[in-house]
Design a protein around this motif. Sequence first.
Motif, PDB file in Angstrom:
ATOM      1  N   THR A 288      -8.520  11.633  15.354  1.00 53.82           N
ATOM      2  CA  THR A 288      -9.011  12.238  14.023  1.00 53.82           C
ATOM      3  C   THR A 288      -8.111  13.144  13.323  1.00 53.82           C
ATOM      4  O   THR A 288      -6.937  13.553  14.012  1.00 53.82           O
ATOM      5  CB  THR A 288     -10.143  13.246  14.559  1.00 53.82           C
ATOM      6  OG1 THR A 288     -10.384  14.091  13.434  1.00 53.82           O
ATOM      7  CG2 THR A 288      -9.707  14.252  15.726  1.00 53.82           C
TER       8      THR A 288
ATOM      9  N   GLU B  58      -8.660  16.114  12.558  1.00 54.81           N
ATOM     10  CA  GLU B  58      -8.714  17.382  13.169  1.00 54.81           C
ATOM     11  C   GLU B  58      -7.580  17.501  14.283  1.00 54.81           C
ATOM     12  O   GLU B  58      -7.497  18.720  14.717  1.00 54.81           O
ATOM     13  CB  GLU B  58     -10.012  17.507  13.636  1.00 54.81           C
ATOM     14  CG  GLU B  58     -11.141  17.688  12.697  1.00 54.81           C
ATOM     15  CD  GLU B  58     -12.336  18.370  13.110  1.00 54.81           C
ATOM     16  OE1 GLU B  58     -12.233  19.284  13.663  1.00 54.81           O
ATOM     17  OE2 GLU B  58     -13.497  17.956  12.547  1.00 54.81           O
TER      18      GLU B  58
ATOM     19  N   ARG C 140     -13.934  24.821  17.034  1.00 55.65           N
ATOM     20  CA  ARG C 140     -13.659  23.294  17.014  1.00 55.65           C
ATOM     21  C   ARG C 140     -12.616  22.852  17.858  1.00 55.65           C
ATOM     22  O   ARG C 140     -12.450  21.487  17.871  1.00 55.65           O
ATOM     23  CB  ARG C 140     -12.679  23.288  15.349  1.00 55.65           C
ATOM     24  CG  ARG C 140     -13.722  23.521  14.179  1.00 55.65           C
ATOM     25  CD  ARG C 140     -12.945  23.479  12.888  1.00 55.65           C
ATOM     26  NE  ARG C 140     -13.027  22.201  12.348  1.00 55.65           N
ATOM     27  CZ  ARG C 140     -13.622  21.686  11.221  1.00 55.65           C
ATOM     28  NH1 ARG C 140     -14.294  22.360  10.538  1.00 55.65           N
ATOM     29  NH2 ARG C 140     -13.997  20.589  10.823  1.00 55.65           N
TER      30      ARG C 140
ATOM     31  N   VAL D 136     -19.756  17.400   4.695  1.00 59.16           N
ATOM     32  CA  VAL D 136     -20.001  17.741   3.439  1.00 59.16           C
ATOM     33  C   VAL D 136     -20.622  16.740   2.336  1.00 59.16           C
ATOM     34  O   VAL D 136     -21.223  16.990   1.539  1.00 59.16           O
ATOM     35  CB  VAL D 136     -18.504  18.272   2.919  1.00 59.16           C
ATOM     36  CG1 VAL D 136     -17.534  17.276   2.776  1.00 59.16           C
ATOM     37  CG2 VAL D 136     -18.517  19.102   1.672  1.00 59.16           C
TER      38      VAL D 136
ATOM     39  N   THR E  42     -23.908  23.917  -1.294  1.00 57.89           N
ATOM     40  CA  THR E  42     -23.415  25.029  -0.196  1.00 57.89           C
ATOM     41  C   THR E  42     -22.024  24.803  -0.017  1.00 57.89           C
ATOM     42  O   THR E  42     -21.425  23.817   0.593  1.00 57.89           O
ATOM     43  CB  THR E  42     -23.985  25.125   1.306  1.00 57.89           C
ATOM     44  OG1 THR E  42     -23.872  23.706   1.642  1.00 57.89           O
ATOM     45  CG2 THR E  42     -25.499  25.516   1.155  1.00 57.89           C
TER      46      THR E  42
ATOM     47  N   TYR F 161     -18.766  26.312   1.937  1.00 58.09           N
ATOM     48  CA  TYR F 161     -18.237  27.305   2.908  1.00 58.09           C
ATOM     49  C   TYR F 161     -16.811  27.805   2.384  1.00 58.09           C
ATOM     50  O   TYR F 161     -16.009  26.897   2.027  1.00 58.09           O
ATOM     51  CB  TYR F 161     -17.995  26.464   4.362  1.00 58.09           C
ATOM     52  CG  TYR F 161     -19.409  25.637   5.026  1.00 58.09           C
ATOM     53  CD1 TYR F 161     -20.679  26.301   4.211  1.00 58.09           C
ATOM     54  CD2 TYR F 161     -19.302  24.694   5.869  1.00 58.09           C
ATOM     55  CE1 TYR F 161     -21.836  25.606   4.819  1.00 58.09           C
ATOM     56  CE2 TYR F 161     -20.546  24.092   6.047  1.00 58.09           C
ATOM     57  CZ  TYR F 161     -21.659  24.397   5.569  1.00 58.09           C
ATOM     58  OH  TYR F 161     -22.998  23.801   5.882  1.00 58.09           O
TER      59      TYR F 161
ATOM     60  N   ARG G 121      -9.495  17.713   1.761  1.00 52.78           N
ATOM     61  CA  ARG G 121      -9.930  16.469   2.715  1.00 52.78           C
ATOM     62  C   ARG G 121      -9.435  15.410   2.209  1.00 52.78           C
ATOM     63  O   ARG G 121      -9.268  15.026   0.804  1.00 52.78           O
ATOM     64  CB  ARG G 121     -11.451  16.350   3.005  1.00 52.78           C
ATOM     65  CG  ARG G 121     -12.005  17.784   3.833  1.00 52.78           C
ATOM     66  CD  ARG G 121     -11.304  17.570   5.169  1.00 52.78           C
ATOM     67  NE  ARG G 121     -11.808  18.647   6.040  1.00 52.78           N
ATOM     68  CZ  ARG G 121     -11.653  20.117   5.913  1.00 52.78           C
ATOM     69  NH1 ARG G 121     -10.685  20.519   5.305  1.00 52.78           N
ATOM     70  NH2 ARG G 121     -12.393  20.854   6.964  1.00 52.78           N
TER      71      ARG G 121
HETATM   72  O1  UDX Z   1     -22.270  21.640   3.283  1.00 47.98           O
HETATM   73  C1  UDX Z   1     -21.094  21.793   3.595  1.00 47.98           C
HETATM   74  C2  UDX Z   1     -20.199  20.941   4.649  1.00 47.98           C
HETATM   75  C3  UDX Z   1     -19.047  21.360   4.886  1.00 47.98           C
HETATM   76  N1  UDX Z   1     -18.425  21.901   3.714  1.00 47.98           N
HETATM   77  C4  UDX Z   1     -16.697  22.055   3.977  1.00 47.98           C
HETATM   78  O2  UDX Z   1     -16.256  20.696   3.722  1.00 47.98           O
HETATM   79  C5  UDX Z   1     -15.228  20.515   4.223  1.00 47.98           C
HETATM   80  C6  UDX Z   1     -15.497  19.430   5.236  1.00 47.98           C
HETATM   81  O3  UDX Z   1     -16.332  19.732   6.266  1.00 47.98           O
HETATM   82  P1  UDX Z   1     -17.116  18.528   7.153  1.00 47.98           P
HETATM   83  O4  UDX Z   1     -18.199  19.015   7.869  1.00 47.98           O
HETATM   84  O5  UDX Z   1     -17.242  17.226   6.290  1.00 47.98           O
HETATM   85  O6  UDX Z   1     -16.240  17.947   8.068  1.00 47.98           O
HETATM   86  P2  UDX Z   1     -14.496  18.104   8.437  1.00 47.98           P
HETATM   87  O7  UDX Z   1     -13.526  17.285   7.390  1.00 47.98           O
HETATM   88  O8  UDX Z   1     -14.275  19.457   8.557  1.00 47.98           O
HETATM   89  O9  UDX Z   1     -14.190  17.355   9.686  1.00 47.98           O
HETATM   90  C7  UDX Z   1     -14.617  15.854   9.677  1.00 47.98           C
HETATM   91  O10 UDX Z   1     -13.775  15.046   9.057  1.00 47.98           O
HETATM   92  C8  UDX Z   1     -12.822  14.465  10.058  1.00 47.98           C
HETATM   93  C9  UDX Z   1     -13.468  13.683  11.108  1.00 47.98           C
HETATM   94  O11 UDX Z   1     -12.383  13.048  11.879  1.00 47.98           O
HETATM   95  C10 UDX Z   1     -14.231  14.521  11.901  1.00 47.98           C
HETATM   96  O12 UDX Z   1     -15.011  13.748  12.701  1.00 47.98           O
HETATM   97  C11 UDX Z   1     -15.281  15.467  11.189  1.00 47.98           C
HETATM   98  O13 UDX Z   1     -15.217  16.481  11.934  1.00 47.98           O
HETATM   99  C12 UDX Z   1     -15.006  22.059   5.416  1.00 47.98           C
HETATM  100  O14 UDX Z   1     -13.992  22.682   4.651  1.00 47.98           O
HETATM  101  C13 UDX Z   1     -16.232  22.697   5.589  1.00 47.98           C
HETATM  102  O15 UDX Z   1     -16.263  23.646   5.594  1.00 47.98           O
HETATM  103  C14 UDX Z   1     -19.107  22.806   3.007  1.00 47.98           C
HETATM  104  O16 UDX Z   1     -18.436  23.664   2.285  1.00 47.98           O
HETATM  105  N2  UDX Z   1     -20.238  22.458   2.842  1.00 47.98           N
END
Ligand code: UDX
Length: 272
Positions: free
Chosen positions: A135, A137, A161, A206, A221, A223, A230
Amino acid sequence: VRKKDGQRSYQRCQEQASPQFKRVLVTGGAGFLGSHICRRLLAEGHEVMCLDNYFTSTRSGIADLMGHPRFEFIRHDVTEPFFCECDMIYNMACPASPVHYQWNPIKTTKVSVLGTIHMMGLAKRVKARILQASTSEIYGDPEVTPQSEDYWGHVNTIGVRSCYDEGKRVTETLAFDYLRMNNVDIRVARIFNTYGPGMHPYDGRVVSNFILQALHDEDITIYGDGSQTRSFGYVDDTVDGLIRLMNQAGLPAVLCIPCFCQNSWWRFFVVT
Ligand SMILES: O=c1ccn([C@@H]2O[C@H](COP(=O)(O)OP(=O)(O)O[C@H]3OC[C@@H](O)[C@H](O)[C@H]3O)[C@@H](O)[C@H]2O)c(=O)[nH]1
């Protein structure tokens, strides 16, 4: 084959098998990415064994595959040993959404560590090529953007995490130690945030969150301060990358998928 005297004779499996069609084991095969991999492999003519315990997936996600003559579903948790004859293994099993992997973080670490030990052991035993799902991550809170394969990351070992980040880092370590010690034919894919059809609406990541909120006319939303970036991958492209990584010789043993620059969500949503 039935002979003239009525006796049956059986050709050896290796003689019957066409070398271009493989027996492929896909762990986490009922999940979002896993089910897309199963579909693609079946379309290419391979025999697919799909291993899953439905921890974050459902039967309905692979309902279209049930009954396919070259598809077999095996309900099994990769934290327990599993043995079968196969030519290739896609080790995809692990909750991937932060909401899901933080729900039972000890289980998440077990899935990465024990699941990878079991699958690497199987690959060694049956001389299968294995693709290990890692990942983005593993980079943690990176000090370098965008990240390339040679960046080692910046990970908190005790954060919420960490179960996923550190678990996946160990999967990479195990893969390379099985290569060095036992010459296992490994591939490691660092998969970035993937979206597309089949994603659970309440996956918690997201893209699905924003789409659902938009459809329900709710506030989006964001965060934090929204400055995170990303690298998003459409599921068909991610599956293309995984299959090519598995099949081609000469690619780096570790590959980021997708391997292009990071986007802010705003740019991503506007462009998409
Ligand atoms: O409703 C939301 C969800 C997420 N976010 C933000 O959006 C970003 C992306 O968050 P996600 O929850 O989609 O997931 P992440 O990109 O952090 O990790 C993901 O992507 C890489 C994969 O390999 C992982 O399996 C998965 O965890 C983060 O900064 C998070 O804080 C929001 O602002 N609002």
